[in-house]
Design an enzyme around this catalytic site. Structure first.
Site, short mmCIF file in Angstrom:
data_model
loop_
_atom_site.label_atom_id
_atom_site.label_comp_id
_atom_site.label_asym_id
_atom_site.label_seq_id
_atom_site.Cartn_x
_atom_site.Cartn_y
_atom_site.Cartn_z
CG LEU A 252 -35.65 19.26 -33.26
CD1 LEU A 252 -34.26 18.84 -32.87
CD2 LEU A 252 -36.20 18.38 -34.36
CG ASP A 253 -34.13 22.98 -34.39
OD1 ASP A 253 -33.11 22.84 -33.71
OD2 ASP A 253 -34.21 22.66 -35.58
CD GLU A 254 -40.23 25.65 -31.97
OE1 GLU A 254 -40.73 26.55 -31.27
OE2 GLU A 254 -40.15 25.72 -33.20
#
Lengths: 309, 309, 309, 309
Positions: A252-254
């Protein structure tokens, strides 16, 4: 000999070693092409070599002595965009095979088929569609799919099909994601843009879209976990706010970062003003990421991206 | 087979046409080299092609089958930085001749012999010498020549010879300029930096230094003519101040631009504060220009510069 | 009536409510002063009101009718910087008491007594000392204290006492910190700058220096924990690197933020180049934070800072 | 005692002197108001003092002892936005008279009646109307008047009346300008925005609109005269392009500057790409200028502007 303005963009990567540029440029010369733009990068991290070339049909002055590398003068056939591309693919084949290349040949300026996912925020959708219409973003958008009605009128103004599909429970969420995959197949989608789509994608969807889905989110120094990050940023008194566009991965978001930017704020900004300023950055950062992707300027190097601007 | 970290930088320009990259990369392969970095640009304005390459000795795995392009495996001689450069110049010769190239081959990181001219302002001289000492600027400075004593102690702190030569009349000015030319010859100077040297150079000196002298001056939107531009900028209420680094030509302050930058100001800045902020930008912009020049990243294309960053 | 250029800076905070500005401006008028600059902020977070004023002696035209608010015309005594300040403190007293204010009155431009702590990095120390000498930073530096010898020659060049005190074990660390506290007392230090001092301060020292120690560190989007953050930033392919200056608190690297900035990077930057670019930002961000502190522009509002630029 | 969120913005200027802030803050206290925001500036150039205040109804805790400055507790009448404004004007009157002030009292957030003039470019009109609708720009737009049809559909999408009035000769130009003046009167227009309106206004119209018409144009370092400035900028190899928003005066493109910004470019940008990037800056700079004007943050100080951001 004709020479229109058609250009092709060739992107490639392979294990680094001597002779690659020579081999590629040889294939271009053999096809009667000319290098209009070229960028390359050798990654010390992964040992891989990356290249992006824009190639045009070589302009041989009539009556000039052949330099011995232009197959036109051999066959006597006039070069057209159609036969050039075929000829180029032919001359490339042994090179890409020999170096075990990942490669892709595309026409410069061809609009990339893009699916936009949205929720209630309008700033990113509006920015993308305005610029597409203004001829500043080489995408075509067969569908805007949203779990809210909010951006319907924007989509319709810009003549883009809009579909509303609410997501309030697990079942609807699964149906929404199924619709995403169906739309990707139906419209032969090359790029999925999460334009402030506020649902977390399932790991399965993330994997299915790997390398072709771009997300945008706010970014701060330091980073903030949890809800309402702009409020946290305000409470912490940050002097900069920013945004990051990245590829969607299951982490997530990475995912690999494509573009980032920041802007200055001060103690007088309310959380609401931070949000508004943050939206300006988000729209701009996402637009750049989409544009570079559509122009074949974004190449993956492990967890990093190479951006050939 | 040894492979130290030595790299060479090749810069070249010639009339654009097909086959150039192939020919250059062929010469590199023939010499047993590998392309570590490469940038190119075809100027639509002048029809010329520009290229900058960083080349290293190719790292052939021991016992690997030769790819037939590495002369080491042919001659059996170990490649050293010394014999590689000679071999490379040999393989380049027919290519540079065939395309009538302007070209230059240098070692990456070799300090460029730089003459600094100064007057009373310290910010640019201090910045250049601090960074040279910190290993951030590949220059050596055999002499700081100034028409004032002001920067003497800075030069001496950084261990750089300083020479004071006042300029109060035409005769002294001629003597100063003669000393410049003498120093250029004496120290085999490759770059002359006007680090806020506040005398107008004679047309003769400008011509003698063409392509190797860099000047820095403030820049505003709109531009201001005449004395005390920061005061004019204040009176006009500009919201940005900036600086421009450019090559010196006989056309005062109008030579090819190498670097520019701006910073925000507002109505509350006094002329004195504008000057101070302006100096920060001047030092930064000049430092970048000097660094790019020293790294062979600045190529002239008529009145424009190509900057391969 | 004389009017030299002396100005005073008054900073204050108190619980917000009506009448504060009126009361403060009344005290200024009563003392024969004039407001040269004024900034204020009401914090919705803490309910406190913050103000920074620069005050000068009012310039009453000779022969003009008194506006009834200038005590000079009442007493007939000429106003001097000395008696003005006494008179101002007198007229302020009932106001600061009534509103239970935190306040501070200082002369504008008075150099702030600053202790610099350093280790091996030179960029921040050099930048601070260069600007102090250039008259751009209102600090005086009675001592640079370092656990390495590296910046000794810079300190000596700028005429600042330097003291070397190695820190290789717990005992030496305690001795170093004791020396810090001693130096703070000995020189009546108002500001301690950790100019890339690479030892973690003990909680006791952090507390002792609370509100008067400024630290600088690199900042990234996203943040990175652990060793070698520039290497992590490189591996993650960030497109921005930055720096944050903050007050030292016991919460490591998390004190109230004073200033932040970022700069763009791309995939081609090596970790070493990121470090170098990062140092430029660190020096700039730290310099701004120190300058604002020395000019009484930094006020604490809980975990946030108000910066009256 | 009620306290809604209504705020008033008071802007003023007068000859600088002691006691002004005290007098103004006294009028606020007398009316039962509280200062929510305040900014001031004393211009050394013109000797004038400038101030911008946001004022709200003071929140007196029920049952608290009156601080003796709140007229409510005197009269016993509940304060409402309506009677507060009247009371405030009353208490202000003697102050503004005594100091011979230019002043203006407005409600915060009241939409400013704005006439937009356009030609063929869409970027500025689209940006302004999108942000107005998104609640980010406190303007209302009774009319978009254009000498081309191009922006009609954008205006209509955003529900703004559009009027097309061609300008191909002197007579039509006079008619267009007459229509501008008529529309200004008809809609009680407070702000005229030249959103890339590509006709030069007559001196008469410039004078009639002085202080309430904002224009946007590109800006370069150095400046370029004559046609096709982006082409000139390309030929000169500038490294920055920018835009300036300014008040319209009879001195073409030289009115008081409100906002400026720049962005980096390099040698590879074609003139067409420069235009596109320039449009992004133009839209952003114009939007900021319009926003600050609409929020009463722009005050004229001779040929300069004071911007209270």
């Amino acid at each position: 000999m004709t020479n229109d303005n058609t250009q092709w963009v060739l992107t490639l990567s392979c294990i680094d070693g001597p002779g690659i540029v020579h081999a590629i440029s040889g294939a271009i010369v053999a096809a009667g092409g000319n290098i209009a733009e070229s960028q390359q990068f050798a990654s010390a991290d992964t040992g891989r070599f990356f290249m992006r070339l824009q190639v045009e049909i070589a302009n041989v002055p009539s009556g000039s002595a052949s330099v011995g590398q232009n197959s036109d003068s051999v066959t006597g056939t006039a070069t057209t965009p159609e036969n050039f591309e075929a000829r180029f693919r032919e001359s490339l084949a042994p090179v890409t095979e020999r170096y075990d290349m990942n490669w892709r040949l595309d026409r410069v300026g061809r609009p990339v088929r893009t699916l936009i996912l949205a929720s209630t925020a309008t700033h990113c959708v509006n920015d993308l569609l305005y610029r597409r219409r203004a001829g500043q973003l080489p995408i075509e958008v067969p569908l805007v799919l949203s779990n809210h009605e909010t951006v319907r009128d924007i989509a319709e103004f810009y003549g883009v099909p809009f579909e509303y599909k609410p997501v309030t429970g697990a079942e609807e969420k699964a149906a929404f994601e199924a619709r995403v995959l169906e739309a990707v197949e139906q419209h032969d989608i090359e790029l999925v843009v999460l334009a402030r789509y506020m649902q977390i994608l399932s790991p399965e969807l993330c994997e299915a879209l790997e390398g072709k889905a771009i997300n945008i989110h706010h970014s701060f120094l330091p980073g903030f976990k949890g809800a309402n990050p702009y409020k946290q940023a305000h409470e912490r008194g940050v002097k900069l706010i920013g945004a990051t566009a990245h590829f969607v991965t299951t982490d997530l978001d990475e995912g690999p970062i494509i573009e980032q930017d920041t802007t200055r704020v001060d103690h007088a900004y309310t959380p609401r003003e931070l949000v508004q300023l943050g939206q300006d950055i988000e729209a701009r950062v996402l637009r750049h990421a989409v544009n570079w992707f559509a122009e074949n300027r974004v190449l993956a190097d492990g967890d990093r991206t190479i951006i050939f601007r």
